[in-house]
Design a protein around this motif. Structure first.
Motif, PDB file in Angstrom:
ATOM      1  N   THR A 308       0.841  -1.195   0.000  1.00 25.48           N
ATOM      2  CA  THR A 308       0.000   0.000   0.000  1.00 25.48           C
ATOM      3  C   THR A 308       0.872   1.240   0.000  1.00 25.48           C
ATOM      4  N   VAL A 309       0.248   2.388  -0.214  1.00 19.85           N
ATOM      5  CA  VAL A 309       0.988   3.653  -0.170  1.00 19.85           C
ATOM      6  C   VAL A 309       1.624   3.837   1.201  1.00 19.85           C
ATOM      7  N   ASP A 310       0.883   3.537   2.248  1.00 22.79           N
ATOM      8  CA  ASP A 310       1.373   3.754   3.604  1.00 22.79           C
ATOM      9  C   ASP A 310       2.589   2.908   3.933  1.00 22.79           C
ATOM     10  N   ASN A 311       2.587   1.642   3.525  1.00 20.18           N
ATOM     11  CA  ASN A 311       3.658   0.758   3.992  1.00 20.18           C
ATOM     12  C   ASN A 311       4.785   0.554   2.987  1.00 20.18           C
ATOM     13  N   MET A 344       2.753  11.615  -3.653  1.00 18.44           N
ATOM     14  CA  MET A 344       3.408  12.658  -2.864  1.00 18.44           C
ATOM     15  C   MET A 344       2.422  13.324  -1.904  1.00 18.44           C
ATOM     16  N   ARG A 345       1.172  13.397  -2.302  1.00 17.90           N
ATOM     17  CA  ARG A 345       0.165  13.982  -1.413  1.00 17.90           C
ATOM     18  C   ARG A 345      -0.188  13.032  -0.274  1.00 17.90           C
ATOM     19  N   LYS A 348       3.970  11.522   3.086  1.00 18.52           N
ATOM     20  CA  LYS A 348       4.832  12.686   3.340  1.00 18.52           C
ATOM     21  C   LYS A 348       6.315  12.373   3.142  1.00 18.52           C
ATOM     22  N   ASP A 349       6.735  11.136   3.431  1.00 19.10           N
ATOM     23  CA  ASP A 349       8.150  10.811   3.287  1.00 19.10           C
ATOM     24  C   ASP A 349       8.579  10.770   1.818  1.00 19.10           C
ATOM     25  N   VAL A 350       7.701  10.296   0.941  1.00 16.86           N
ATOM     26  CA  VAL A 350       7.977  10.360  -0.496  1.00 16.86           C
ATOM     27  C   VAL A 350       8.023  11.823  -0.935  1.00 16.86           C
ATOM     28  N   ASN A 351       7.113  12.617  -0.404  1.00 16.04           N
ATOM     29  CA  ASN A 351       7.081  14.047  -0.722  1.00 16.04           C
ATOM     30  C   ASN A 351       8.397  14.703  -0.339  1.00 16.04           C
TER      31      ASN A 351
END
Length: 406
Positions: A308-311, A344-345, A348-351
């Motif tokens: 997922t995006v989160d993990n 990115m939205r 936050k770490d990818v951002n």
């Protein structure tokens, strides 16, 4: 559909835990130094392998990592390899191009090297970290420069196809001159592969290790100094005929070992066994085993988790930038179902990672991809490492009590 994959077997045992080690920090020290448990551990791994579903695809390599795989005796090694052999058609097993393992210089006896070579292993990695005796002592390594050189000589004597030497940059007390000396000593040996890793401090016990070193006047190099050191290291390696494989590995021409790049991207198929191991699996899932050695011995089992995006978003972006020098939008859409702006939205770490690289003019956007600029690649690699170290110890295989998810 999986077309090719690697098999990874994790051997988490060591004679002692080194205070700098990012990878062994996930284990209970009492469990990982209990070498008497290795027989039962190997039996558990055999059972784990035998009940696993092996895909109908090409096996590129078998890799034994750790820990210290070279602590395995011949009988234990046979048990693991025979279990894998029993799961594969003969042509698939015999057609594998690579079998690799890691060895510490103090365990690199001629007898051990011969045993692994006779089982089909053709690549061995020596975990040197440094050729400077004072640095090795600080790192808790039980060997000297002389023992590293001797281990490399024995590897050549036993006729392995490929030798890799691991080096570490950015440890407390390290200087530009000491790093360059280690690089020159390594180049003199002329290994087919040289792995140049940057020191992480964001692991359980890492902060305490760094603080103890600082009290002795051994400081971590400043970021600007680390960039300069890394630039000079890369220049020396390329001047001596090495080519960059990814952000960590340099290779002599024509000595390819695809597992390194596939593993660092963390999105190429790896069927992993043993506590603390993990591998991307089945298109949008990751397969891993929690780092509890005794529990694994009692009931060997892996866990599958949806990506997922989160993990996993940061892992995918960071891994592709490091392995391939770029992250393509279609990778995010395939794995996560979102484009760059959405990821990115949402994460936050990818951002932070991409925003810093854009702000520092270290990437450019082309054909729906962010690509690292070749002329500033070394600086970008060090900066990305710095960002990941600040990201924290978020390995999916870390114990629950050490995971930093804030």
């Amino acid at each position: 559909m999986i077309e090719r994959y690697h098999i990874y077997c994790h051997i988490p045992f060591c004679k002692k835990r080194c205070p700098y080690c990012y990878f062994t920090a996930k284990f209970s020290e009492e469990e990982m130094i209990n070498l008497d448990a290795m027989d039962e551990y190997v039996k558990a791994m055999k059972a784990d392998i035998e009940k696993a579903d092996f895909p109908d695809a090409v096996v590129t390599s078998i890799v034994c990592g750790g820990g210290t795989p070279s602590l395995l005796n011949e009988r234990q090694l046979d048990t693991i390899i025979d279990a894998i052999r029993s799961k594969l058609p003969p042509d698939r097993f015999n057609g594998m191009e690579f079998m690799a393992y890691e060895v510490s210089p103090d365990t690199a006896s001629e007898a051990t090297l011969i045993t692994f070579r006779n089982k089909g292993f053709n690549r061995v990695s020596i975990g040197a970290q440094s050729f400077v005796d004072e640095e090795l002592k600080l790192l808790g390594r039980p060997y000297t420069r002389e023992m590293i050189v001797k281990a490399a000589e024995l590897v050549r004597k036993v006729n392995y196809d490929m030798l890799n030497i691991d080096l570490l940059i950015g440890i407390p007390g390290q200087t530009h001159d000491s790093v360059i000396q280690s690089i020159k000593d390594t180049v003199t040996i002329k290994p087919e592969h040289i792995s140049v890793s940057l020191f992480y401090s964001s692991y359980p016990g890492g902060k305490e290790f760094v603080q103890k070193c600082e009290k002795r006047g051994k400081l971590i190099p400043y970021l600007s100094d680390k960039i300069q050191i890394y630039e000079d290291v890369c220049r020396i390696l390329m001047d001596n005929g090495y080519v960059r494989v990814d952000n960590t590995v340099f290779s002599l021409p024509d000595y390819v070992f695809p597992y390194e790049k596939d593993a660092i991207s963390e999105t190429e198929p790896v069927l992993a066994f043993g506590p603390g191991s993990a591998g991307y699996w089945d298109n949008n899932r990751v397969r891993f085993t929690p780092p509890y050695i005794n529990k694994y011995i009692e009931a060997p089992a892996s866990v599958e988790e949806e990506i997922t995006v989160d993990n996993y978003a940061f892992t995918i972006v960071w891994g592709h930038l490091n392995a391939y020098g770029k992250i393509e939008e279609n990778v995010l859409e395939e794995k996560l179902g979102f484009n760059f702006e959405e990821v990115m939205r949402l994460e936050k770490d990818v951002n932070i990672l991409l925003s810093v690289l854009i702000q520092e003019n270290l990437v450019f956007r082309q054909d729906s991809a962010y690509i690292l600029r070749p002329e500033t690649l070394n600086r970008a690699i060090v900066l990305m490492h710095y960002i990941r170290d600040g990201w924290g110890y978020k390995l999916i295989t870390a114990p629950e009590q050490t995971l930093n998810l804030n």
